[in-house]
Design a protein around this motif. Structure first.
Motif, PDB file in Angstrom:
ATOM      1  N   UNK A 172      21.844  29.319  67.452  1.00 11.42           N
ATOM      2  CA  UNK A 172      22.926  29.888  66.664  1.00 11.42           C
ATOM      3  C   UNK A 172      24.274  29.264  67.014  1.00 11.42           C
ATOM      4  N   UNK A 173      24.461  28.927  68.283  1.00 12.94           N
ATOM      5  CA  UNK A 173      25.729  28.355  68.703  1.00 12.94           C
ATOM      6  C   UNK A 173      25.916  26.952  68.125  1.00 12.94           C
ATOM      7  N   UNK A 174      24.838  26.153  68.121  1.00 13.35           N
ATOM      8  CA  UNK A 174      24.910  24.826  67.518  1.00 13.35           C
ATOM      9  C   UNK A 174      25.171  24.917  66.025  1.00 13.35           C
ATOM     10  N   UNK A 175      24.569  25.953  65.380  1.00  8.98           N
ATOM     11  CA  UNK A 175      24.741  26.088  63.933  1.00  8.98           C
ATOM     12  C   UNK A 175      26.186  26.400  63.570  1.00  8.98           C
ATOM     13  N   UNK A 176      26.810  27.310  64.282  1.00  5.46           N
ATOM     14  CA  UNK A 176      28.188  27.660  63.943  1.00  5.46           C
ATOM     15  C   UNK A 176      29.150  26.555  64.382  1.00  5.46           C
ATOM     16  N   UNK A 177      28.695  25.688  65.267  1.00 12.04           N
ATOM     17  CA  UNK A 177      29.529  24.572  65.689  1.00 12.04           C
ATOM     18  C   UNK A 177      29.753  23.565  64.559  1.00 12.04           C
ATOM     19  N   UNK A 178      28.930  23.666  63.513  1.00 11.14           N
ATOM     20  CA  UNK A 178      29.104  22.769  62.362  1.00 11.14           C
ATOM     21  C   UNK A 178      30.172  23.267  61.406  1.00 11.14           C
ATOM     22  N   UNK A 179      30.854  24.333  61.764  1.00 10.56           N
ATOM     23  CA  UNK A 179      31.858  24.941  60.886  1.00 10.56           C
ATOM     24  C   UNK A 179      33.235  24.747  61.512  1.00 10.56           C
ATOM     25  N   UNK A 180      33.881  23.620  61.271  1.00  8.62           N
ATOM     26  CA  UNK A 180      35.125  23.285  61.986  1.00  8.62           C
ATOM     27  C   UNK A 180      36.304  24.187  61.644  1.00  8.62           C
ATOM     28  N   UNK A 181      36.229  24.889  60.514  1.00 11.51           N
ATOM     29  CA  UNK A 181      37.360  25.724  60.105  1.00 11.51           C
ATOM     30  C   UNK A 181      37.191  27.181  60.499  1.00 11.51           C
ATOM     31  N   UNK A 206      34.518  24.388  67.633  1.00 12.98           N
ATOM     32  CA  UNK A 206      34.808  25.799  67.755  1.00 12.98           C
ATOM     33  C   UNK A 206      36.209  26.074  68.304  1.00 12.98           C
ATOM     34  N   UNK A 207      36.974  25.046  68.443  1.00 11.48           N
ATOM     35  CA  UNK A 207      38.286  25.204  69.077  1.00 11.48           C
ATOM     36  C   UNK A 207      39.243  26.058  68.253  1.00 11.48           C
ATOM     37  N   UNK A 208      38.964  26.223  66.954  1.00 16.08           N
ATOM     38  CA  UNK A 208      39.849  27.032  66.117  1.00 16.08           C
ATOM     39  C   UNK A 208      39.454  28.505  66.093  1.00 16.08           C
ATOM     40  N   UNK A 209      38.334  28.848  66.717  1.00 12.65           N
ATOM     41  CA  UNK A 209      37.823  30.221  66.670  1.00 12.65           C
ATOM     42  C   UNK A 209      38.814  31.191  67.314  1.00 12.65           C
ATOM     43  N   UNK A 210      39.103  32.280  66.589  1.00 12.76           N
ATOM     44  CA  UNK A 210      40.042  33.282  67.080  1.00 12.76           C
ATOM     45  C   UNK A 210      39.350  34.606  67.437  1.00 12.76           C
ATOM     46  N   UNK A 232      40.291  27.747  73.397  1.00 12.02           N
ATOM     47  CA  UNK A 232      41.400  28.272  74.206  1.00 12.02           C
ATOM     48  C   UNK A 232      42.239  29.278  73.439  1.00 12.02           C
ATOM     49  N   UNK A 233      42.023  29.342  72.102  1.00 16.64           N
ATOM     50  CA  UNK A 233      42.866  30.180  71.256  1.00 16.64           C
ATOM     51  C   UNK A 233      42.244  31.537  70.943  1.00 16.64           C
ATOM     52  N   UNK A 234      41.112  31.855  71.561  1.00 13.41           N
ATOM     53  CA  UNK A 234      40.418  33.096  71.263  1.00 13.41           C
ATOM     54  C   UNK A 234      41.315  34.305  71.555  1.00 13.41           C
ATOM     55  N   UNK A 235      41.418  35.189  70.582  1.00 14.45           N
ATOM     56  CA  UNK A 235      42.228  36.397  70.750  1.00 14.45           C
ATOM     57  C   UNK A 235      41.373  37.656  70.865  1.00 14.45           C
ATOM     58  N   UNK A 236      40.136  37.623  70.327  1.00 11.76           N
ATOM     59  CA  UNK A 236      39.262  38.788  70.362  1.00 11.76           C
ATOM     60  C   UNK A 236      37.860  38.381  70.809  1.00 11.76           C
ATOM     61  N   UNK A 237      37.340  39.075  71.815  1.00  6.83           N
ATOM     62  CA  UNK A 237      35.990  38.806  72.310  1.00  6.83           C
ATOM     63  C   UNK A 237      35.279  40.138  72.529  1.00  6.83           C
ATOM     64  N   UNK A 238      34.220  40.370  71.736  1.00  5.92           N
ATOM     65  CA  UNK A 238      33.448  41.609  71.816  1.00  5.92           C
ATOM     66  C   UNK A 238      32.035  41.296  72.295  1.00  5.92           C
ATOM     67  N   UNK A 239      31.708  41.755  73.501  1.00  7.99           N
ATOM     68  CA  UNK A 239      30.375  41.551  74.070  1.00  7.99           C
ATOM     69  C   UNK A 239      29.762  42.865  74.549  1.00  7.99           C
ATOM     70  N   UNK A 240      30.254  43.997  74.098  1.00  7.84           N
ATOM     71  CA  UNK A 240      29.777  45.291  74.569  1.00  7.84           C
ATOM     72  C   UNK A 240      28.362  45.573  74.076  1.00  7.84           C
ATOM     73  N   UNK A 241      27.705  46.499  74.809  1.00  8.01           N
ATOM     74  CA  UNK A 241      26.362  46.972  74.452  1.00  8.01           C
ATOM     75  C   UNK A 241      25.350  45.824  74.413  1.00  8.01           C
ATOM     76  N   UNK A 242      25.283  45.052  75.487  1.00 10.46           N
ATOM     77  CA  UNK A 242      24.241  44.066  75.693  1.00 10.46           C
ATOM     78  C   UNK A 242      23.584  44.355  77.040  1.00 10.46           C
ATOM     79  N   UNK A 243      22.855  43.398  77.557  1.00 11.65           N
ATOM     80  CA  UNK A 243      22.288  43.518  78.903  1.00 11.65           C
ATOM     81  C   UNK A 243      22.765  42.362  79.777  1.00 11.65           C
ATOM     82  N   UNK A 244      23.992  41.961  79.567  1.00 14.31           N
ATOM     83  CA  UNK A 244      24.562  40.846  80.321  1.00 14.31           C
ATOM     84  C   UNK A 244      24.705  41.250  81.783  1.00 14.31           C
ATOM     85  N   UNK A 245      24.273  40.390  82.679  1.00 11.99           N
ATOM     86  CA  UNK A 245      24.342  40.704  84.105  1.00 11.99           C
ATOM     87  C   UNK A 245      25.122  39.622  84.842  1.00 11.99           C
TER      88      UNK A 245
END
Length: 790
Positions: A172-181, A206-210, A232-245
């Motif tokens: 999925x990460x490679x796929x969205x990487x094809x979307x420069x805008x 992905x450098x434009x991702x906010x 570096x321009x990310x303003x919002x990051x939502x990672x809640x409700x996973x099993x990240x350790x």
């Protein structure tokens, strides 16, 4: 000359106004005359073929109408090409041929019921440069195996696939990487498993991702360092409700523009990165429910002056929270520190620099005094201070505070006392359970939805003002000292899901008219009398019915039991609460999730036979009819109640044999049939023989394992029943004995009869007897003389 110009100015202005109006009218008419491009119309028609339009949502999509006038379709006024498609509430298939619309810039198919998506020719047919900048397919019942179809959409800025099953998509990460805008990516509730990255691929696109939302997935990996270097321009990051350790990487500090960070409800350990207090723009910080630790949190928070949302409860943080912690947080609007180990040290006269709307301090050590600084919060809409050891309040300030809270108030599990009957609580959710309040119930607002005042000492009747709360969904008044009749109130609560009035002193009859949505009805341990209304068994949503320990009389209604939830297994989305259950012979409540299907009429004065309809409620898990005057037999249909775990029919007048079908109740964990009039053999089966004798005592004519009062023949029915061969032998033996007896009788009476009737035979018989007697006498005398001589 100046005078002429001046006098003609109004005329010129009127002419300009007329020209403007004419131009607008022409524009409107042009819009009405917009003709849809035939190529676009054909593409839309192909898309429509996959839709199941049984409700006529696309009735305007006909050849008689111009496609620019079709529902959800927007065309450009100049080019006549379709630029926007926005459709909701449609089932069927999404045919992604829709992306062949050359001028389409906005596509919103969210909140539909699409369950199939087709990409058959999309890659080959999109030969133009895509203009699509907005794509929303969220909240459909879809599954995708890959996201490669995204690659031609180079202009895409907003992508929302929330709720689509992407668990098979590993790139999925490679796929969205094809979307420069791309500026905003939402992939929550997508069942994503891990962060997987191909080291050979550069992710500079992905450098434009906010904004990135990966919440509510099943990501079980750690947070890799590279993840925070994607942009570096990310303003919002939502990672809640996973099993990240693991720990939070220090590379998080690279996101200097971050305003919104939510890592709540994961399994993160360790401490926060030292420099997190240096994120200058952070406004929302969510770390709730992890395993984070450290005592430096209070000092870290001091410098986050932009914070308006802080949620760090249910971790292992420690340290002292004081007014210094919040001295610079003037923008704070939401504070959540629930279930934390902080030591709270506030001066009694402290006035915070903020005004909160949300405050959650449940399971913290606040008491015994109510925190005085909370009285200064005039904008509170949500307050949770449950289980905080509070017993002392400033009566006037406290009353004023809880009366102005407009949404959520939870003060349960404290030691609060007093009479609050003169208050009107405005919140739609009101939890005051497990305190020591006395006096009458408080008034509630017409907007109230959920009320839990259980385990107090409230007395009197339900206030008349409660009739106005017609949207009530849940009422729990369990274990108080309330009295009076409830008939006039219940009929007004037409949206009610849960009604728990148990362990009070309510009287009167059971209301006939109740909410059609009622799922849980508990009237246990009151003074209700009269018969059970037939209408009660027409509640299709009802699955928990407890009328035990009342004064109900009469017989079970003879009607069709339309208790659908007790017949079929239906999963309902209504949020559940815990309710008190009396099951398996235990006379104390157990807090079990209310999905459990229960039917309890015990300890009343009900009589007559139990309706056969009851035994067709095959989803019931607990059935208790004990301590009544029911009679009749148990029908064999009871064997169909295969989910039964607890069955109590004790202390009634049931009779007849226990049906063999009861041995089919494989989940039965508690059984009590004692003190009835059952007879015959206890059915043989592993389940019924697993209970001890106490389950069956008080039935004098009942026998079989585990009881010991059966005769040998009764205990061994196989031996008591003769085989056909044994039956033949017995018949022959009986015939022989009968023949011998008849022959003896016939011979005896034949000889005696002849002697009596024939004189010659009689004289001959007498002479024979006399001769024998003489011979015996002579012989005896000779023997005696010989003995004397010797």
């Amino acid at each position: 000359m100046m005078t002429i110009i001046t006098t003609q100015m109004p005329l010129l202005l009127l002419l300009l106004l007329s020209l403007t109006t004419f131009h607008k009218c022409m524009s409107i008419n042009d819009h009405k005359l917009v003709r849809c491009n035939e190529k676009d119309k054909e593409t839309l028609s192909i898309f429509k073929k996959g839709i199941n339009d049984s409700y006529g949502e696309l009735s305007t999509w006909s050849t008689e109408n111009d496609c620019c006038a079709w529902k959800g379709v927007t065309c450009d006024n100049i080019t006549n090409r379709v630029t926007k498609l926005d459709l909701q509430s449609l089932p069927g298939e999404i045919n992604m041929c829709i992306l062949e619309l050359e001028f389409l810039s906005y596509l919103d198919l969210s909140f539909n019921e699409f369950d199939v998506i087709s990409f058959t020719t999309i890659q080959h047919n999109i030969t133009h440069a895509s203009n699509l900048f907005y794509l929303d397919l969220s909240f459909n019942d879809l599954q995708m195996d890959n996201l490669e179809w995204l690659s031609p959409l180079s202009s895409l800025k907003y992508l929302n696939l929330t709720g689509i099953d992407l668990h098979k998509v590993t790139n999925w990460l490679q796929a969205v990487n094809t979307l420069p805008s791309l500026l905003e990516l939402q992939l929550s509730y997508c069942k994503l498993n891990n962060f997987i990255i191909n080291p050979s691929i550069q992710y500079s696109n992905l450098s434009s991702l906010l904004s990135l939302d990966l919440s509510y997935n099943n990501i079980t990996s750690q947070l890799p360092n590279w993840f925070f270097n994607l942009t570096k321009d990310l303003t919002e990051l939502m990672l809640q409700e996973n099993n990240i350790h693991g720990e939070i990487p220090s590379s998080l500090l690279n996101l200097q523009n971050l305003r919104y960070l939510d890592l709540s409800v994961n399994q993160l350990r360790g401490s926060l990165p030292d420099g997190i207090s240096q994120l200058p723009n952070i406004q929302h910080l969510g770390l709730y429910s992890n395993m984070l630790s450290g005592s430096n949190i209070p000092s870290t928070l001091e410098n986050l002056s932009s914070l308006n949302y802080l949620s760090i409860g249910r971790n292992n943080f420690s340290g002292e929270i004081s007014e210094n912690t919040f001295s610079k947080l003037s923008n704070l609007n939401c504070l959540e520190l629930a279930s934390s180990n902080f030591v709270f040290q506030f001066n009694l006269d402290w006035v915070p620099p903020f005004q909160l709307s949300y405050l959650f301090l449940s399971n913290t050590n606040q008491g015994p005094n109510f925190p005085s600084w909370i009285y200064t919060q005039k904008s509170l809409q949500y307050l949770n201070l449950s289980s905080s050891g509070i017993s002392l309040v400033d009566k006037n300030n406290f009353s004023s505070l809880i009366e102005r809270i407009s949404y959520y108030l939870d003060l349960s599990n404290n030691f609060l006392t007093g009479d609050i009957s003169n208050l009107t609580l405005k919140g739609d959710t009101l939890y005051l359970s497990n305190n020591s309040y006395t006096g009458g119930l408080p008034n509630i607002s017409p907007n109230a939805l959920k009320v839990d005042f259980s385990y107090n000492s409230f007395s009197g009747s339900i206030p008349h003002s409660w009739k106005n709360s017609k949207d009530l969904q849940s009422i729990n008044l369990w274990n108080n000292k309330l009295s009076g009749e409830v008939l006039e109130h219940v009929s007004d609560w037409t949206q009610l899901w849960i009604l728990n009035l148990g362990e009070n002193e309510f009287s009167g009859t059971i209301p006939i008219k109740m909410s059609q949505y009622l799922e849980v009805l508990i009237l246990r341990a009151n003074q209700f009398e009269g018969t059970i209304p037939t209408q009660l068994f027409n509640q299709s949503s009802l699955f928990h019915l407890d009328l035990a320990h009342n004064k109900l009389s009469g017989s079970m209604p003879e009607c069709i039991y339309n208790l659908t939830q007790m017949i079929t297994s239906i999963i309902d989305s209504f949020p559940r609460t815990t309710i008190e259950l009396f099951i398996k012979g235990q006379d104390y409540p157990s807090n079990i999730q209310s999905e459990r299907r229960t039917f309890d009429l015990s300890s009343n004065s009900l009589s007559g036979e139990v309706s056969l309809e009851l035994f067709r409620l095959v989803q019931i898990q607990s059935l208790n009819l004990s301590h009544n005057n029911f009679n009749g037999t148990i029908p064999k249909e009871i064997g169909g109640m295969e989910h039964m775990e607890s069955l109590d029919l004790s202390n009634n007048k049931f009779c007849g044999e226990i049906p063999q079908t009861m041995s089919l109740l494989n989940f039965l964990d508690y059984l009590n049939l004692s003190y009835n009039n059952f007879d015959g053999q206890i059915p043989i089966g592993t389940q019924l023989q697993s209970f001890n004798a106490s389950s069956y005592i008080g039935n004098p004519k009942l026998c079989g394992d585990p009881l010991n009062n059966c005769t040998t023949e009764e205990e061994n029915p196989q031996n008591a029943t003769a085989s056909p061969e044994n039956e033949d032998d017995d018949s022959i033996r009986e015939s022989v004995f009968l023949g011998m007896g008849v022959g003896f009788a016939a011979g005896f009476w034949g000889i005696c009869g002849s002697l009596f009737l024939i004189r010659k035979w009689r004289h001959a018989c007498f002479r024979f007897v006399d001769g024998v007697g003489d011979k015996l006498y002579v012989t005896l005398m000779v023997k005696l003389n010989s003995f004397h001589r010797n």
